[in-house]
Design an enzyme around this catalytic site. Sequence first.
Site, PDB file in Angstrom:
ATOM      1  N   ASP A   1       0.876  -1.170   0.000  1.00 46.80           N
ATOM      2  CA  ASP A   1       0.000   0.000   0.000  1.00 46.80           C
ATOM      3  C   ASP A   1       0.916   1.224   0.000  1.00 46.80           C
ATOM      4  O   ASP A   1       2.135   1.111   0.156  1.00 46.80           O
ATOM      5  CB  ASP A   1      -0.948  -0.006   1.206  1.00 46.80           C
ATOM      6  CG  ASP A   1      -2.122   0.953   0.989  1.00 46.80           C
ATOM      7  OD1 ASP A   1      -2.052   1.811   0.075  1.00 46.80           O
ATOM      8  OD2 ASP A   1      -3.125   0.854   1.731  1.00 46.80           O
TER       9      ASP A   1
HETATM   10  C1  BGC Z   1      -5.114   3.094  -0.098  1.00 48.51           C
HETATM   11  C2  BGC Z   1      -5.199   2.030  -1.163  1.00 48.51           C
HETATM   12  C3  BGC Z   1      -5.108   2.675  -2.525  1.00 48.51           C
HETATM   13  C4  BGC Z   1      -3.818   3.474  -2.611  1.00 48.51           C
HETATM   14  C5  BGC Z   1      -3.632   4.182  -3.922  1.00 48.51           C
HETATM   15  C6  BGC Z   1      -3.888   3.970  -0.279  1.00 48.51           C
HETATM   16  O1  BGC Z   1      -3.885   5.028   0.606  1.00 48.51           O
HETATM   17  O2  BGC Z   1      -5.100   2.506   1.173  1.00 48.51           O
HETATM   18  O3  BGC Z   1      -6.405   1.325  -1.020  1.00 48.51           O
HETATM   19  O4  BGC Z   1      -5.183   1.693  -3.512  1.00 48.51           O
HETATM   20  O5  BGC Z   1      -3.824   4.460  -1.601  1.00 48.51           O
HETATM   21  O6  BGC Z   1      -4.513   5.229  -4.066  1.00 48.51           O
END
Ligand code: BGC
Length: 716
Positions: free
Chosen positions: A259
Amino acid sequence: MLKSYIITYLMLLASFCAFSQPYKFQDRSLDIEERVEDLLARLTLEEKVRLLHGNVTTVTADRFESGGVERFGIKQIEMLDGPVGVRDFDQDQKTTALPSTLSLSCTWDVDAATKYGEVLASEMLFFDKHVIFGPGVNLMKSPLCGRNFEYMGEDPFLTGTMASYYIRAIQKYGVAACSKHFVANDIDRWRHFTSSNLDERTLREMHMLPFEMTVKDGGVWMIMTGNNLVNGVHAAENKRILQEILKDEIGFDGVAITDWRGAYNTVNAALGGTDITSGFCAYVFGDGNLLRAVQNGEVPMTVIDDKVRRVLRLYFRTGVIDEGSRPKGEANTPKHHAIARSLAAEGMVLLKNEKKALPLNAQKLKSIFVTGMAADAAPAGTGSSKVDSEISITPLQGLKAAFKTTRITHFPYDKDKIDEMAAAAKGHDVALFVASGARSGESMDLQSLDLPENQAEAIRKLSAAHKKVIVITLSAGPLEMQEWIDGPEAVMACWFAGQATGEAIADVLTGAVTPGGKLSFTIGKKLEDYAPHALGEWPQKPLTDNPPRNAPANPQERVSIHGYDLNYSEGVFVGYRWFDKKAIEPLFPFGYGLSYTAFKIENAGVDIASDKAGQPEVVVKAKVTNKGKKAGSEVVQVYVGDPQSSVERPKRELKGFAKVHLNPGETKEVSIKLDKRSFSFWSIEKNDWEVEPGDFVVEVGNSSRNIVFSETLTLK
Ligand code: BGC
């Protein structure tokens, strides 16, 4: 002169031949694995490492590309956020806002999951992107988690099944799905420094199961590790769960991506099983960090090659290398809008319908009064899943289009004008209150399940003033309803319903669509009825005075911190498993939902098809008849319980389901198979799944609290 012409000609010919002579990896007729090995053998260490991190040139959240091999003209792989529609930062082109995946899970319809996935795939193909970050398959541990709308409810089997269909529908077009956030990433506020602490049985039977199913049944090509820690170690650096369990044991052959703030330490992430570091932690494998770790001997070359193999496999699977091999897609089209509309209607759950208040007769109704916080809004979750759609149809707009000859009075909701509102409703045939739940989204959790802005009081007063009140709720998930549910004649829960919110609501209100949604989670009478709240385990506990809350973006400031604990002391007793264990009466149980028609479910045989060497197979057959006057759907739900077990097991657990569509008077038989896993628990002692011989109760119903028939089976 002639000589130099000839030399130039020969050189051109040679370079043409070299160019047109495909490398083995470019040969599309070969097996992917063979092509991967060929390409892998041609790459330098620098080129390999370049495949393993996101773009590090700027510290920003919106870099969604990574890798590429310039020397061979291989482009970067491009990713976009899901899971409830395609989110695209850069393009002017709008995309389709689908109903939330929580709504999708309330359809209990694998065909709906397929349609949902197909829309996502088509919009990804339109942008020529390769990976969509969805589905979200974390469980609803608490109804307060801010991202519950991006997940699929409280049951791992339902989540894993729906998610697998969603994934297959996307991946059949050469677009990768990505199950997230691995694992037990169940609280969103301060998630970067929160450790989810759980024993192995709870992990395997509950929180990891949807991930395992999306690997084994969905064949998912990518998994995103959470920003959280698991048992004290960041998920992206947690060798036990990521490398040993997910990859080595479960057999995940795809790419584990972090993530956006999930990883900190290069060597730990590399040895822990992470393949790509992305977003704000792209630098962890980028900026020369992984390269140095390999050169210093801290990360062996075999580990790098394993990661590169996975990444290249993804490049082949998604057509990054074989450009032009995928179909063309479309985005923001009437076709996708129509699917968004029908999925939204299918996910709606009719909770209460006294005196057959619904459906409404569009021809006969003279007047409708409409109020409530969401009467003229189409709420959605906030954060990375927020979709920028061109269309957003509010309930008011949907009603106006459906009830063309009915007078519709809209009273804009104002919490300081509740009495005035209740008085204004008088004289109308029906009073519709469209309630909005609290704002919900990434990096936050709800503070309570109450309707904001005094809406509960408004519903009570409206119900006292008017005899035909219908409440429609638009919310991230469950709401506190106990204090107002007695007033209205009908209540329909519509979740975040996407860009066709208003049309879908009107479809169900008019009866154009017979509601068939079933809850994918329990609606309790009060928050304390849910396990983490009863046990005082929510929110997470700070481990020092004021630990930092969110991880910074800047690489220089990033340190790994275990600042909070979220304990899973309820164990496997999440959601209805807890309500059953504690004999708590829910307001509406897991699996519940009404229809405009009536169904009869009958036992058509529960048989042990085979019971060999610890591999039982059971077939459950049920006959379903539509006894009413409207076409509609019913969900046959199969639960299994093991009353005498060496470990404490839930009273019943969902192990199979089937959705049946029936015309009035029609009967269909459904057949649901149960296998070894349906009867197993995770044995800590044996470090394996185990079925203990003896009696098992197989129950069939149309909710977890409405069991229509059950049989006891003895397994050897
Ligand atoms: C989120 C993810 C997301 C990623 C990209 C993160 O902060 O937890 O679910 O895919 O950002 O936007």
